[in-house]
Scaffold this active site. Structure first.
Site, short mmCIF file in Angstrom:
data_model
loop_
_atom_site.label_atom_id
_atom_site.label_comp_id
_atom_site.label_asym_id
_atom_site.label_seq_id
_atom_site.Cartn_x
_atom_site.Cartn_y
_atom_site.Cartn_z
N ASP A 267 -56.16 33.43 89.87
CA ASP A 267 -55.27 33.75 90.97
C ASP A 267 -54.93 32.49 91.91
O ASP A 267 -55.82 31.70 92.23
CB ASP A 267 -56.30 34.71 91.92
CG ASP A 267 -55.44 35.48 92.89
OD1 ASP A 267 -54.65 34.85 93.46
OD2 ASP A 267 -55.82 36.45 93.28
N SER B 253 -50.11 35.61 93.66
CA SER B 253 -50.52 37.13 93.76
C SER B 253 -49.56 38.31 93.58
O SER B 253 -48.59 38.25 92.92
CB SER B 253 -51.93 37.11 94.51
OG SER B 253 -52.75 38.17 93.80
#
Length: 472
Positions: free
Chosen positions: A288, A103
């Site tokens: 993610d 991320s």
């Protein structure tokens, strides 16, 4: 004044149908879509060719997720390593050979991978101080946004990936990453269909018969940052017809040893099998990386299981020559959220849904680090056993290159740098910084400075640097 009357069932039905029609039209007009940008495998792919280690010291990093908060904290760790001396007028930053990231941490990892230590001086102005939220959709009051949410995510490539490609990575591809021999960078996303981490490296793209070198770095970082619902998944296409060689044969699941890694091996083999099976669909949907592990450590475990070698994913050449390794796990995660215990009411449905996701991510992080440390100990033991079992002529060649080489002389150190390493008041202030793609300059400075101090104060880092300087 006439009395108000309730609408009839027929009137309610017509209104509902009109509302649904409007929402469907809005969805057709603006539903999120990220068409795949990866290409089929080519006959002679561009590959990274890591040079030999220019020292016997190996520093590896993992950068957690957390938006610009994580990116800035990771930048501070890099600056802190620059302050730590190594041998021969080098710093520990010069010894960084591997980074795994998730991320927001992937912003820093990919930028460092492309530009190296010399380019990180521009990272603050070119990335950390930019507004990454300028083109993002946030409002759920807009019917178009609501339908985009139901269709996969509020934002798609036009909102995030294009900013990353245009302003941050300037069209760079993995071929550009390969030009720098070190560090090797793994950008991690999550394959939610198979509940596995997906790391953007050559072996993963070989499995789906695709060419990693031509793939944009921005797409990998976008996948790593694609928070479910807020961002639509990043899509990869599988090209089984383009594969020059079949996957290595593997034992059928029922023949595998049912040890503590059995379920993981089973999941990995199923995924690999489906990657080459057109009947299993042609697309991977990635979100993610924090969904599987917000520290980026699970992909290392997966690779150890898949490769099934004493040293992998470290190369054999590095494994036989390295002497000391420092693995720094950088955690910019947030502490407890909300102030719900002061009253009976609350939290809101949205707050509890957000907190549930944060809880799953945080608990997985704790477990992944707890498992990672003993795995590293076993990894070190396996490499020692491998080195000491090398043929005598290979050992003699290694001694000729380094007269101090001994097969058992290798040691792995692991440490974690996080907000918890700082005074309580400062930890609370850093935890309060939101997970955003836009932060004020003072918070960026606060994060970078805090990370530098945390590195300087870490006993494992200081002891490691001292041993390197003394040649121990």
């Amino acid at each position: 004044m006439p009395e108000a009357t309730l609408p009839s069932h027929a009137t309610l039905g017509r209104r509902l149908l009109l509302a649904l029609a409007a929402l469907l039209l809005a969805a057709c007009a603006g539903s999120p879509l990220n068409p795949p940008r990866n290409k089929p495998a080519v006959a002679e792919p561009v590959r990274r060719v890591p040079g030999a280690l220019d020292s016997d010291t190996f520093v590896a990093l993992s950068f957690s997720g957390g938006g610009l908060r994580a990116a800035a904290f990771a930048q501070g760790v890099l600056e802190g390593l620059k302050d730590q001396p190594s041998a021969r007028d080098r710093s520990l930053l010069d010894e960084v050979s591997f980074i795994t990231s998730v991320s927001g941490g992937s912003l820093t990892a990919a930028y460092f991978g492309l530009h190296g230590p010399a380019g990180m001086g521009e990272f603050r102005n070119k990335v950390l101080q930019r507004d990454g939220e300028a083109g993002l959709r946030f409002s759920l009051l807009n019917p178009t946004n609501l339908m985009r949410l139901f269709a996969g995510g509020l934002n798609d490539r036009s909102n995030l990936n294009d900013w990353l490609d245009r302003d941050v990575f300037r069209g760079a591809t993995f071929a550009d990453l390969f030009r720098r021999q070190r560090p090797v960078v793994w950008i991690n996303a999550s394959n939610t269909q198979y509940r596995l981490a997906f790391a953007f490296h050559e072996r993963a793209f070989d499995a789906i018969c695709s060419d990693l070198a031509s793939f944009p770095v921005s797409e990998a970082v976008a996948a790593s940052m694609a928070v479910p619902l807020f961002f639509a998944p990043v899509v990869l296409e599988k090209f089984p017809e383009a594969c020059p060689t079949p996957l290595p044969a593997a034992a059928p699941p029922r023949d595998m040893v049912r040890d503590d890694q059995y379920r993981l091996r089973l999941a990995l083999q199923r995924a690999l099998r489906d990657f080459r099976d057109p009947k299993a669909g042609r697309y991977l949907k990635l979100v993610d990386g924090g969904v599987t592990d917000n520290l980026g450590l699970v992909s290392i475990l997966q690779s150890r299981v898949l490769l099934n070698t004493p040293y992998g994913p470290i190369s054999e050449r590095d494994a036989v020559s390295m002497r000391r390794t420092l693995f720094i796990v950088v955690d910019a995660g947030q502490g407890p959220s909300g102030d719900w215990g002061r009253e009976v009411a609350g939290p809101s449905g949205l707050d509890i849904a957000t907190a549930a996701v944060d809880t799953a991510i945080e608990s997985t992080m704790r477990m992944s680090y707890a498992y990672f440390v003993p795995m590293v100990r076993n990894w070190e033991r396996d490499i020692v056993t491998y080195r000491c079992s090398l043929p005598d002529d290979r050992k003699a060649a290694l001694v000729a290159l380094n007269p101090d080489w001994r097969c058992e002389d290798i040691h792995f150190d692991v440490t974690q740098i996080s907000f918890a390493d700082l005074p309580e008041a400062e930890e609370a202030a850093l935890n309060a910084i939101p997970t955003r793609l836009k932060l004020p300059a003072e918070q960026i400075d606060q994060l970078v400075a805090a990370a530098r101090r945390a590195v300087a104060a870490d006993a494992v880092v200081r002891r490691f640097a001292a041993k390197v300087q003394r040649g121990e």
